[in-house]
Design a protein around this motif. Structure first.
Motif, mmCIF file in Angstrom:
data_model
loop_
_atom_site.group_PDB
_atom_site.id
_atom_site.type_symbol
_atom_site.label_atom_id
_atom_site.label_comp_id
_atom_site.label_asym_id
_atom_site.label_seq_id
_atom_site.Cartn_x
_atom_site.Cartn_y
_atom_site.Cartn_z
ATOM 1 N N GLY A 1 0.766 -1.323 -0.167
ATOM 2 C CA GLY A 1 0.013 0.077 -0.053
ATOM 3 C C GLY A 1 0.751 1.335 -0.031
ATOM 4 N N LYS A 2 2.216 1.098 -0.212
ATOM 5 C CA LYS A 2 2.924 2.232 -0.130
ATOM 6 C C LYS A 2 2.594 3.309 -1.327
ATOM 7 C CE LYS A 2 6.657 -0.145 -1.066
ATOM 8 N NZ LYS A 2 6.078 -1.392 -1.537
ATOM 9 N N SER A 3 2.671 2.854 -2.508
ATOM 10 C CA SER A 3 2.287 3.528 -3.589
ATOM 11 C C SER A 3 0.839 4.528 -3.277
ATOM 12 C CB SER A 3 1.997 2.956 -4.913
ATOM 13 O OG SER A 3 3.515 2.672 -5.473
ATOM 14 N N THR A 4 -0.073 3.647 -3.016
ATOM 15 C CA THR A 4 -1.653 4.121 -2.606
ATOM 16 C C THR A 4 -1.490 5.046 -1.466
ATOM 17 O OG1 THR A 4 -2.284 1.926 -3.229
ATOM 18 C CG2 THR A 4 -3.857 3.546 -2.019
ATOM 19 N N MET A 5 -0.798 5.065 -0.600
ATOM 20 C CA MET A 5 -0.596 5.939 0.619
ATOM 21 C C MET A 5 -0.131 7.210 0.107
ATOM 22 S SD MET A 5 0.935 6.146 4.183
ATOM 23 C CE MET A 5 2.641 6.341 3.894
ATOM 24 N N ILE A 6 1.097 7.143 -0.757
ATOM 25 C CA ILE A 6 1.464 8.664 -1.069
ATOM 26 C C ILE A 6 0.675 9.159 -2.195
ATOM 27 C CG2 ILE A 6 3.833 8.297 -0.182
ATOM 28 C CD1 ILE A 6 4.772 7.974 -3.354
ATOM 29 N N ARG A 7 0.003 8.242 -2.909
ATOM 30 C CA ARG A 7 -0.935 9.040 -4.061
ATOM 31 C C ARG A 7 -2.201 9.583 -3.196
ATOM 32 N NH1 ARG A 7 -0.479 6.865 -9.382
ATOM 33 N NH2 ARG A 7 -2.712 6.935 -9.709
ATOM 34 N N CYS A 8 -2.615 9.345 -2.254
ATOM 35 C CA CYS A 8 -3.573 9.784 -1.796
ATOM 36 C C CYS A 8 -3.350 11.258 -0.928
ATOM 37 C CB CYS A 8 -4.181 9.149 -0.165
ATOM 38 S SG CYS A 8 -4.829 7.664 -0.764
ATOM 39 N N ILE A 9 -1.770 11.459 -0.759
ATOM 40 C CA ILE A 9 -1.336 12.563 -0.252
ATOM 41 C C ILE A 9 -1.466 13.616 -1.388
ATOM 42 C CG2 ILE A 9 0.740 14.004 0.684
ATOM 43 C CD1 ILE A 9 1.028 11.453 2.027
ATOM 44 N N ASN A 10 -1.643 13.493 -2.739
ATOM 45 C CA ASN A 10 -1.733 14.696 -3.642
ATOM 46 C C ASN A 10 -3.220 14.240 -4.477
ATOM 47 O OD1 ASN A 10 -0.912 12.561 -5.441
ATOM 48 N ND2 ASN A 10 0.361 13.998 -6.730
ATOM 49 N N ARG A 11 -3.864 13.654 -3.713
ATOM 50 C CA ARG A 11 -5.313 13.246 -4.195
ATOM 51 C C ARG A 11 -5.521 12.702 -5.685
ATOM 52 N NH1 ARG A 11 -10.198 12.762 -4.868
ATOM 53 N NH2 ARG A 11 -11.885 13.703 -3.273
ATOM 54 N N LEU A 12 -4.464 11.911 -5.969
ATOM 55 C CA LEU A 12 -4.484 11.014 -7.292
ATOM 56 C C LEU A 12 -5.374 9.796 -6.685
ATOM 57 C CD1 LEU A 12 -0.789 10.831 -8.342
ATOM 58 C CD2 LEU A 12 -2.681 11.784 -9.554
ATOM 59 N N GLU A 13 -5.509 9.569 -5.404
ATOM 60 C CA GLU A 13 -6.622 8.646 -4.996
ATOM 61 C C GLU A 13 -7.346 9.224 -3.971
ATOM 62 O OE1 GLU A 13 -6.813 5.342 -6.206
ATOM 63 O OE2 GLU A 13 -4.918 5.022 -7.201
ATOM 64 N N ALA A 14 -8.722 8.939 -4.080
ATOM 65 C CA ALA A 14 -9.684 9.399 -3.190
ATOM 66 C C ALA A 14 -9.564 8.215 -1.816
ATOM 67 C CB ALA A 14 -11.077 9.546 -3.490
ATOM 68 N N ILE A 15 -9.902 8.668 -0.594
ATOM 69 C CA ILE A 15 -9.961 7.702 0.464
ATOM 70 C C ILE A 15 -11.443 7.756 1.142
ATOM 71 C CG2 ILE A 15 -7.730 8.302 1.508
ATOM 72 C CD1 ILE A 15 -8.967 9.866 3.429
ATOM 73 N N GLN A 16 -12.004 6.631 1.813
ATOM 74 C CA GLN A 16 -13.413 6.450 2.118
ATOM 75 C C GLN A 16 -13.589 6.936 3.440
ATOM 76 O OE1 GLN A 16 -11.726 3.628 -0.244
ATOM 77 N NE2 GLN A 16 -12.795 4.954 -1.746
ATOM 78 N N LYS A 17 -12.410 6.685 4.227
ATOM 79 C CA LYS A 17 -12.602 7.073 5.533
ATOM 80 C C LYS A 17 -11.366 7.590 6.241
ATOM 81 C CE LYS A 17 -14.335 4.681 9.832
ATOM 82 N NZ LYS A 17 -14.391 3.451 10.201
ATOM 83 N N GLY A 18 -11.866 8.666 7.208
ATOM 84 C CA GLY A 18 -10.571 9.577 7.916
ATOM 85 C C GLY A 18 -10.566 10.856 7.249
ATOM 86 N N LYS A 19 -8.983 11.429 7.358
ATOM 87 C CA LYS A 19 -8.975 12.636 6.836
ATOM 88 C C LYS A 19 -7.429 13.027 6.449
ATOM 89 C CE LYS A 19 -9.620 17.486 8.615
ATOM 90 N NZ LYS A 19 -10.273 18.299 9.754
ATOM 91 N N ILE A 20 -7.144 13.661 5.586
ATOM 92 C CA ILE A 20 -5.862 13.969 5.371
ATOM 93 C C ILE A 20 -5.872 15.490 4.950
ATOM 94 C CG2 ILE A 20 -3.984 13.729 3.406
ATOM 95 C CD1 ILE A 20 -5.110 11.153 2.628
ATOM 96 N N THR A 21 -4.992 16.167 5.652
ATOM 97 C CA THR A 21 -4.783 17.685 5.580
ATOM 98 C C THR A 21 -3.269 17.894 5.324
ATOM 99 O OG1 THR A 21 -5.838 17.606 7.390
ATOM 100 C CG2 THR A 21 -5.050 19.605 6.753
ATOM 101 N N VAL A 22 -3.242 18.854 3.976
ATOM 102 C CA VAL A 22 -1.744 18.731 3.571
ATOM 103 C C VAL A 22 -1.609 20.522 3.646
ATOM 104 C CG1 VAL A 22 -0.326 19.045 1.527
ATOM 105 C CG2 VAL A 22 -1.767 17.174 2.081
ATOM 106 N N ASP A 23 -0.846 20.936 4.279
ATOM 107 C CA ASP A 23 -0.515 22.407 4.553
ATOM 108 C C ASP A 23 -1.820 23.042 4.850
ATOM 109 O OD1 ASP A 23 0.992 24.490 4.371
ATOM 110 O OD2 ASP A 23 1.090 25.146 2.494
ATOM 111 N N GLY A 24 -2.516 22.615 5.661
ATOM 112 C CA GLY A 24 -3.660 23.478 6.047
ATOM 113 C C GLY A 24 -5.032 23.048 5.274
#
Ligand SMILES: Nc1ncnc2c1ncn2[C@@H]1O[C@H](COP(=O)(O)OP(=O)(O)O)[C@@H](O)[C@H]1O
Ligand SMILES: [Mg+2]
Length: 251
Positions: free
Chosen positions: A47-70
């Motif tokens: 899940g390494k690629s998936t995790m970092i792809r979520c950080i620039n929103r190349l992938e959407a998540i179904q639960k939880g929250k991601i905040t980048v620079d506010g």
């Protein structure tokens, strides 16, 4: 009192992601400080690629929250545009446009989404091509460059957007061995300049010398993390021990 520089620039809270019925990320919690350099490793499919792809929103998540620079990434599409400008990404495959020259590859996104004039974009492109030490290749086409040179162009292209954060997904694993060092040296240069970096890589020498923290993933979870010395010399989890045993015996 917390000053802005101490607030995490990236925050993942209880992140869960599924592909259909398959859960690819489970309860991921991660805070990254500005300027921090993180290496992510783990077996293929963890899940390494998936995790970092979520950080620039190349992938959407179904639960939880991601905040980048506010910016909350679960927000509207404007938030996504903001994030794409702030977060640069370099992939295993270089993804350069074959019909554009090296300098044109670097000029495209700043002109389209940062509103730079052609002259400004060209000046910026040459600045970063110089920084990755290939200004002399600027007017060639990607196919005329070696793999290591193309990957350095991909890094320069990402830097032309003036990102605050750089994500690398196995940037050296498609390269011939003799070209790995030139790309790692470029990344070391970025780290020395204080860029916030998350790198998926199995280059353990790089991890030891550059990372502030190494994160180990298995089965969609962060299993273990720590400073490189502790991580490599005294891994705690059996899966980490097994993984490190395998990759170190291959080198
Ligand atoms: N688009 C997708 N659709 C379905 N499954 C996927 C997709 N992308 C990745 N996967 C699966 O998710 C798991 C994690 O993949 P990935 O994040 O690429 O792992 P890693 O980068 O650690 O090798 C793998 O089992 C992979 O097969
Ligand atoms: Mg991957």
């Amino acid at each position: 009192m917390t000053t802005p520089s101490q607030a995490p620039i990236i925050r993942l809270q209880g992140v869960e992601k599924w592909y259909g019925n398959f859960q690819v990320l489970t309860d991921i919690n991660l805070d990254v400080r500005a300027g921090e350099r993180i290496v992510i490793c783990g077996p293929s499919g963890s899940g390494k690629s998936t995790m970092i792809r979520c950080i620039n929103r190349l992938e959407a998540i179904q639960k939880g929250k991601i905040t980048v620079d506010g910016t909350d990434l679960t927000g509207d599409s404007k938030a996504i545009d903001t994030i794409r400008k702030e977060v640069g990404m370099v992939f295993q495959q270089f993804n350069l446009f074959p019909h554009l020259t090296i300098v044109e590859n670097c000029m495209l996104a700043p002109m389209r989404s940062r509103g730079l004039s052609k002259a400004e974009a060209q000046e910026r492109a040459m600045h970063y091509l110089t920084r990755v030490r290939i200004p002399d290749q600027a007017h060639k086409y990607p196919s005329q460059l070696s793999g290591g040179q193309q990957q350095r162009v991909a890094i320069a292209r990402a830097l032309c957007m003036a990102p605050k954060i750089m994500l690398f997904d196995e940037p050296t694993s498609a390269l011939d061995p003799e070209m790995v060092k030139e790309v790692l040296d470029t990344m070391i240069g970025l780290a020395e300049d204080g860029m916030t970096m998350l790198c998926v890589t199995h280059e353990m020498g790089f991890a030891r010398s550059v990372a502030d923290r190494v994160i180990f993933m298995a089965d969609g979870k962060i299993i273990e993390q720590g400073p490189p010395a502790a991580f490599f010399d005294n891994p705690q989890h059996p899966k980490t021990q097994q993984f490190l045993g395998q990759i170190l015996s291959n080198h």
